[in-house]
Design a protein around this motif. Structure first.
Motif, PDB file in Angstrom:
ATOM      1  N   ARG A 264       0.854  -1.262   0.055  1.00  0.00           N
ATOM      2  CA  ARG A 264      -0.063  -0.003   0.089  1.00  0.00           C
ATOM      3  C   ARG A 264       0.799   1.168   0.115  1.00  0.00           C
ATOM      4  O   ARG A 264       0.492   2.020  -0.601  1.00  0.00           O
ATOM      5  CB  ARG A 264      -0.841  -0.134   1.346  1.00  0.00           C
ATOM      6  N   GLN A 265       2.150   1.373   0.780  1.00  0.00           N
ATOM      7  CA  GLN A 265       2.898   2.126   0.756  1.00  0.00           C
ATOM      8  C   GLN A 265       3.584   2.548  -0.604  1.00  0.00           C
ATOM      9  O   GLN A 265       3.536   3.736  -1.100  1.00  0.00           O
ATOM     10  CB  GLN A 265       3.802   2.137   1.560  1.00  0.00           C
ATOM     11  N   ALA A 266       3.737   1.666  -1.255  1.00  0.00           N
ATOM     12  CA  ALA A 266       4.396   1.670  -2.564  1.00  0.00           C
ATOM     13  C   ALA A 266       3.303   2.254  -3.551  1.00  0.00           C
ATOM     14  O   ALA A 266       3.533   3.042  -4.587  1.00  0.00           O
ATOM     15  CB  ALA A 266       5.068   0.461  -3.244  1.00  0.00           C
ATOM     16  N   LEU A 267       2.105   1.795  -3.518  1.00  0.00           N
ATOM     17  CA  LEU A 267       0.975   2.164  -4.244  1.00  0.00           C
ATOM     18  C   LEU A 267       0.673   3.580  -3.901  1.00  0.00           C
ATOM     19  O   LEU A 267       0.476   4.588  -5.107  1.00  0.00           O
ATOM     20  CB  LEU A 267      -0.328   1.311  -4.126  1.00  0.00           C
ATOM     21  N   MET A 268       0.759   4.158  -2.665  1.00  0.00           N
ATOM     22  CA  MET A 268       0.336   5.702  -2.469  1.00  0.00           C
ATOM     23  C   MET A 268       1.492   6.394  -2.880  1.00  0.00           C
ATOM     24  O   MET A 268       1.267   7.823  -3.335  1.00  0.00           O
ATOM     25  CB  MET A 268       0.245   5.769  -0.985  1.00  0.00           C
ATOM     26  N   GLU A 269       2.694   6.050  -2.967  1.00  0.00           N
ATOM     27  CA  GLU A 269       3.968   6.846  -3.283  1.00  0.00           C
ATOM     28  C   GLU A 269       3.789   6.978  -4.735  1.00  0.00           C
ATOM     29  O   GLU A 269       4.028   8.231  -5.308  1.00  0.00           O
ATOM     30  CB  GLU A 269       5.078   5.950  -2.928  1.00  0.00           C
ATOM     31  N   ALA A 270       3.573   5.764  -5.625  1.00  0.00           N
ATOM     32  CA  ALA A 270       3.498   6.015  -7.071  1.00  0.00           C
ATOM     33  C   ALA A 270       2.152   6.798  -7.511  1.00  0.00           C
ATOM     34  O   ALA A 270       2.388   7.521  -8.235  1.00  0.00           O
ATOM     35  CB  ALA A 270       3.274   4.476  -7.751  1.00  0.00           C
TER      36      ALA A 270
END
Length: 297
Positions: free
Chosen positions: A71-77
């Motif tokens: 989820r962190q990676a998705l929010m960052e992207a």
């Protein structure tokens, strides 16, 4: 405490690739360095995170960490894409069952994936098992037969997929000349998708009193070949109404039990807090699915 980016990247790579060697190749470091980073992350977290089997798999705390990291990676992207229109599309992993992907899902998702610049990775499993993929952090949302949400997630009813017991006309004439009954069903070969597929088993037990193993069967774990195997007369089995309606109408298949069917409920599971474009994708999926599937009672 903060989560070290290099250590978490090694952990995610090991889970995604299934081995420390493959993770090392992906990250362009040595397997020893991957192992050291994961061990350091486990020391940071104070608990084992990875079962070092083949393939590697996360422990229960590791699965929760994996959920967070995905989820962190998705929010960052999503954030970077909002800052820079040329940043490129965002990838999202969706866990779905094979029949959903083979029938209604792609026509529903394609317009929104294009409009929202989303890259999708479908993680396939039986509708009774896709929920576990969400729990394990392998997917960020799922279509599942599970009606209860995971902690931190919401669940939205989609509808029923109706399944019919079908066969080729030649198969029906050979094995069921007088219609399907218990004695004939004991001898006729059944098409089963895979070892998690219980549709045929439950149907034959409920309506003909035949327990699993009381009849011959094939395993064909791919949607199109499964349909083809039935059309070719290898066996009889259950198909989604969306997948077999035209074949029934054209006479390529016959419904062996026209008064009987199986309705499988489906639900959309997603995190309550998610990037706007993923939320819009989910809303579009729910709306379109309800127009295609039979309503839940």
């Amino acid at each position: 405490m903060t989560i070290d980016a290099r250590r978490s990247a090694a952990f995610v790579a090991a889970v995604d690739t299934g081995s420390l060697d493959a993770a090392a190749a992906l990250l362009r470091i040595t397997p020893s360095a991957v192992s050291q980073r994961i061990t350091a992350l486990e020391q940071d977290m104070g608990t084992p995170l990875l079962v070092r089997t083949r393939p590697c798999r996360p422990t229960a705390p590791g699965a929760r960490l994996l959920q967070y990291l995905r989820r962190q990676a998705l929010m960052e992207a999503e954030f970077l894409a909002d800052l820079d229109n040329d940043a490129g599309p965002v990838r999202v992993a969706l866990a779905v069952n094979n029949d959903t992907l083979a029938t209604w899902l792609l026509p529903v998702l394609a317009p929104v994936l294009i409009a929202e610049q989303l890259l999708v990775e479908f993680v396939l499993d039986n509708q009774g098992h896709t929920f576990a993929l969400l729990e394990q952090g392998q997917a960020l949302a799922c279509v599942s037969g599970e009606s209860e949400p995971m902690r931190g997630c919401s669940v939205t009813p989609l509808g029923h997929m109706r399944y019919r017991m079908v066969a080729s006309p030649a198969f029906a004439r050979r094995w069921f000349p007088n219609g399907i009954d218990r004695d004939a069903a004991r001898r006729a070969p059944v098409m089963v998708f895979d070892r998690k597929d219980t549709l045929q088993t439950a149907f034959l037990l409920q309506h003909f009193g035949l327990p699993e193993g009381a009849y011959p069967f094939h395993y064909v774990p791919a949607s199109d070949p499964y349909v083809q195997a039935i059309r070719l007369g290898l066996g009889y089995g259950m198909l989604p109404q969306e997948q077999c309606a035209a074949l029934l109408e054209g006479g390529e298949l016959v419904d062996l039990t026209p008064q009987l069917h199986v309705d499988v409920p489906l639900y959309w599971h997603a995190w309550r807090i998610q990037p706007p474009r993923i939320e819009r994708m989910g809303a579009a999926l729910v709306k379109a699915a309800r127009a295609v599937l039979l309503p839940l009672a």
